[in-house]
Scaffold this active site. Structure first.
Site, PDB file in Angstrom:
ATOM      1  N   TYR A  98       0.854  -1.185   0.000  1.00 60.48           N
ATOM      2  CA  TYR A  98       0.000   0.000   0.000  1.00 60.48           C
ATOM      3  C   TYR A  98       0.889   1.233   0.000  1.00 60.48           C
ATOM      4  O   TYR A  98       1.828   1.335   0.785  1.00 60.48           O
ATOM      5  CB  TYR A  98      -0.895   0.009   1.244  1.00 60.48           C
ATOM      6  CG  TYR A  98      -1.766   1.232   1.374  1.00 60.48           C
ATOM      7  CD1 TYR A  98      -2.790   1.477   0.461  1.00 60.48           C
ATOM      8  CD2 TYR A  98      -1.580   2.145   2.412  1.00 60.48           C
ATOM      9  CE1 TYR A  98      -3.594   2.600   0.580  1.00 60.48           C
ATOM     10  CE2 TYR A  98      -2.388   3.266   2.547  1.00 60.48           C
ATOM     11  CZ  TYR A  98      -3.402   3.487   1.629  1.00 60.48           C
ATOM     12  OH  TYR A  98      -4.197   4.594   1.755  1.00 60.48           O
TER      13      TYR A  98
ATOM     14  N   ASP B  58       9.272   2.859  -0.119  1.00 61.18           N
ATOM     15  CA  ASP B  58       8.215   3.484   0.665  1.00 61.18           C
ATOM     16  C   ASP B  58       8.455   3.129   2.129  1.00 61.18           C
ATOM     17  O   ASP B  58       8.165   2.022   2.571  1.00 61.18           O
ATOM     18  CB  ASP B  58       6.846   2.996   0.182  1.00 61.18           C
ATOM     19  CG  ASP B  58       5.709   3.672   0.941  1.00 61.18           C
ATOM     20  OD1 ASP B  58       5.986   4.330   1.969  1.00 61.18           O
ATOM     21  OD2 ASP B  58       4.543   3.534   0.511  1.00 61.18           O
TER      22      ASP B  58
ATOM     23  N   LYS C 238       4.178   9.299   8.772  1.00 60.88           N
ATOM     24  CA  LYS C 238       3.844   8.723  10.087  1.00 60.88           C
ATOM     25  C   LYS C 238       4.757   9.211  11.228  1.00 60.88           C
ATOM     26  O   LYS C 238       4.578  10.331  11.673  1.00 60.88           O
ATOM     27  CB  LYS C 238       3.765   7.200   9.966  1.00 60.88           C
ATOM     28  CG  LYS C 238       2.608   6.826   9.016  1.00 60.88           C
ATOM     29  CD  LYS C 238       2.141   5.411   9.019  1.00 60.88           C
ATOM     30  CE  LYS C 238       0.811   5.324   8.274  1.00 60.88           C
ATOM     31  NZ  LYS C 238       0.798   4.468   7.102  1.00 60.88           N
TER      32      LYS C 238
HETATM   33  C1  LIG Z   1       0.242   4.900   5.690  1.00 60.41           C
HETATM   34  C2  LIG Z   1       1.036   4.607   4.485  1.00 60.41           C
HETATM   35  C3  LIG Z   1       0.975   5.436   3.346  1.00 60.41           C
HETATM   36  C4  LIG Z   1       0.008   6.574   3.235  1.00 60.41           C
HETATM   37  O1  LIG Z   1       0.225   7.558   4.191  1.00 60.41           O
HETATM   38  P1  LIG Z   1      -0.977   8.578   4.544  1.00 60.41           P
HETATM   39  O2  LIG Z   1      -0.348   9.538   5.484  1.00 60.41           O
HETATM   40  O3  LIG Z   1      -2.054   7.749   5.162  1.00 60.41           O
HETATM   41  O4  LIG Z   1      -1.405   9.203   3.274  1.00 60.41           O
HETATM   42  C5  LIG Z   1       1.815   5.151   2.290  1.00 60.41           C
HETATM   43  N1  LIG Z   1       2.672   4.123   2.342  1.00 60.41           N
HETATM   44  C6  LIG Z   1       2.757   3.308   3.411  1.00 60.41           C
HETATM   45  C7  LIG Z   1       3.743   2.198   3.422  1.00 60.41           C
HETATM   46  C8  LIG Z   1       1.930   3.515   4.506  1.00 60.41           C
HETATM   47  O5  LIG Z   1       1.995   2.687   5.550  1.00 60.41           O
END
Ligand SMILES: *Cc1c(COP(=O)(O)O)cnc(C)c1O
Length: 427
Positions: free
Chosen positions: A144, A239, A267
């Site tokens: 994701y 990511d 995060k």
């Molecule tokens: C949470 C997450 C996102 C998206 O971040 P948001 O702040 O919710 O837009 C993208 N990549 C990873 C791996 C994530 O865990």
């Protein structure tokens, strides 16, 4: 547990907010339930509007690495706010934050702040396309990357159809530029590159996939991705929105010794405020406006409150030796869970790195999304409910990673283990 006030709020919320929630993962659909509403959160505990207290392993989906509302963050935000909450003009915190990121994250030479993880991955992909002059992007099943149009394909637990968007409203022409491959299968990646490597702008991967449970790369897999992207001049995007500043100061790239071209962050970096960032090789980052041709912008990017909160949280982690503390607590939980599973003769999978963990209700080894999908969702639902009844809040979905914070102590871990023991009796 009495949830009268939460129920009332949810009824009201459904009238004015789609599904009653501002992000679908909060809706408890995976557990046939209704969400509770939080009144306050402190340390490792949250309290709902009905006064129920719970030990929290969601940690606002990752950011709360020091626990909720740590004093250092509260003070930093209050102090920054006195001087103004937003300027839209450069402020000193941004320079400090960029310096810290470049210092901590091995591959990052230049970085730009954004407001969410989604913005970070979206911008990184655009930059990779602008830099290479190519369109196609490779992503992996179960990874994701936020709700970016072209990345919302095979993103987590959604129905998997090759090259079809997971969401209505994403033109299939966008999704068609995305090549989806199974995770942990290097041969498939090499095959796609030998066929169309000169059209591939980027490979994007969750450094450790943590949005379909928690999956680890096989030995050599990440380096293999690094090598094949380098060979074909594609941008390798890590990511680390979830893992960055979480598994180590420098994220998975520090643990695994991998050097991506670009990294998406979010995060933990925001200390609970809305923050994301993307950075990497200066040569690529220089393609961004105003120096380069790739446009990217943000009214609130580099916001002083958000920067102050993030800086305070990251520095406190460093000061405390927070990553060592988390490893200790994580190990305590892991040992305990494994003992309980062994005593009950259960062969469920438990994956953990530092403070991130996932219990999969399957006997199959977890290597990719297919193996994750063998987990028993009915058993998960019963487990989740039994844990919640005992005052332990796990994410309301079998496809989420749990988070321990520095505020979780021995006694909370032990209480949690007792709850796990009892919950596994009931299923
Ligand atoms: C949470 C997450 C996102 C998206 O971040 P948001 O702040 O919710 O837009 C993208 N990549 C990873 C791996 C994530 O865990």
């Amino acid at each position: 547990m009495k949830r009268d006030l939460s129920d009332k709020l949810f009824q009201a919320a459904k009238k004015t907010i789609p599904g009653g929630v501002n992000s679908p993962v909060r809706a408890f659909k995976n557990v046939d339930g209704e969400p509770f509403f939080v009144r306050r959160a402190k340390g490792c505990k949250i309290e709902d509007v009905d006064g129920n207290q719970m030990i929290d392993y969601v940690g606002t989906w990752g950011p709360a690495i020091l626990g909720h509302a740590p004093e250092c963050v509260l003070e930093a935000v209050a102090s920054a706010a006195k001087d103004g909450v937003s300027f839209g003009i450069p402020n000193p915190y941004e320079v400090e934050m960029a310096g810290l990121i470049v210092d901590w994250v091995p591959s990052v030479e230049k970085v730009r702040m954004v407001n969410s993880g989604t913005e970070a991955t979206m911008s990184a992909v655009r930059l990779a396309r602008g830099y290479t002059g190519r369109n196609k992007v490779v992503k992996f099943e179960g990874c994701y990357h936020g709700h970016v149009d072209s990345l919302l394909v095979a993103a987590g637990s959604g129905a998997l159809t090759h090259g079809e968007p997971d969401s209505a409203g994403v033109p299939s022409a966008f999704a068609a530029e995305t090549i989806i491959l199974p995770y942990n299968d290097l041969e498939k990646v090499r095959a796609v590159f030998s066929e169309m490597g000169d059209q591939i702008a980027a490979v994007i991967v969750e450094s450790y996939p943590a949005n379909a449970g928690l999956i680890f790369p096989k030995e050599g897999y990440l380096q293999g991705l690094r090598d094949v992207t380098a060979q074909y001049g594609s941008v390798f995007i890590f990511d680390e929105v979830m893992t960055g500043f979480r598994v180590a100061r420098g994220g998975v790239q520090e643990l695994e010794g991998i050097t991506p071209d670009l990294t998406a962050m979010g995060k933990v970096i925001g200390g609970g405020l809305p923050v994301g960032a993307f950075g990497g090789k200066a040569e690529i980052m220089n393609y961004l406006a105003p120096d380069g041709p790739v446009y990217q912008a943000g009214t609130l990017s580099g916001n002083p409150l958000a920067m102050a909160a993030g800086l305070a949280q990251l520095r406190e982690m460093d000061r405390l030796g927070g990553y060592c503390m988390l490893e200790k607590m994580g190990a305590r939980l892991e040992v305990g869970v494994r003992e309980i599973l062994a005593a009950k003769g259960l062969e469920y999978q438990f994956n953990r790195v530092g403070s991130m963990f996932c219990l999969f209700f399957t006997n199959e080894e977890i290597v990719n999304l297919d193996s994750v999908m063998t987990a028993d969702t009915v058993v998960f639902r019963k487990f989740f409910t039994a844990m919640l009844e005992q005052g332990v809040y796990m994410a309301p979905s079998p496809y989420e990673t749990g988070f321990i914070s520095v505020a979780h102590g021995d006694s909370e871990i032990d209480t949690t283990l007792e709850a796990v023991d009892a919950a596994l009796v009931k299923i």
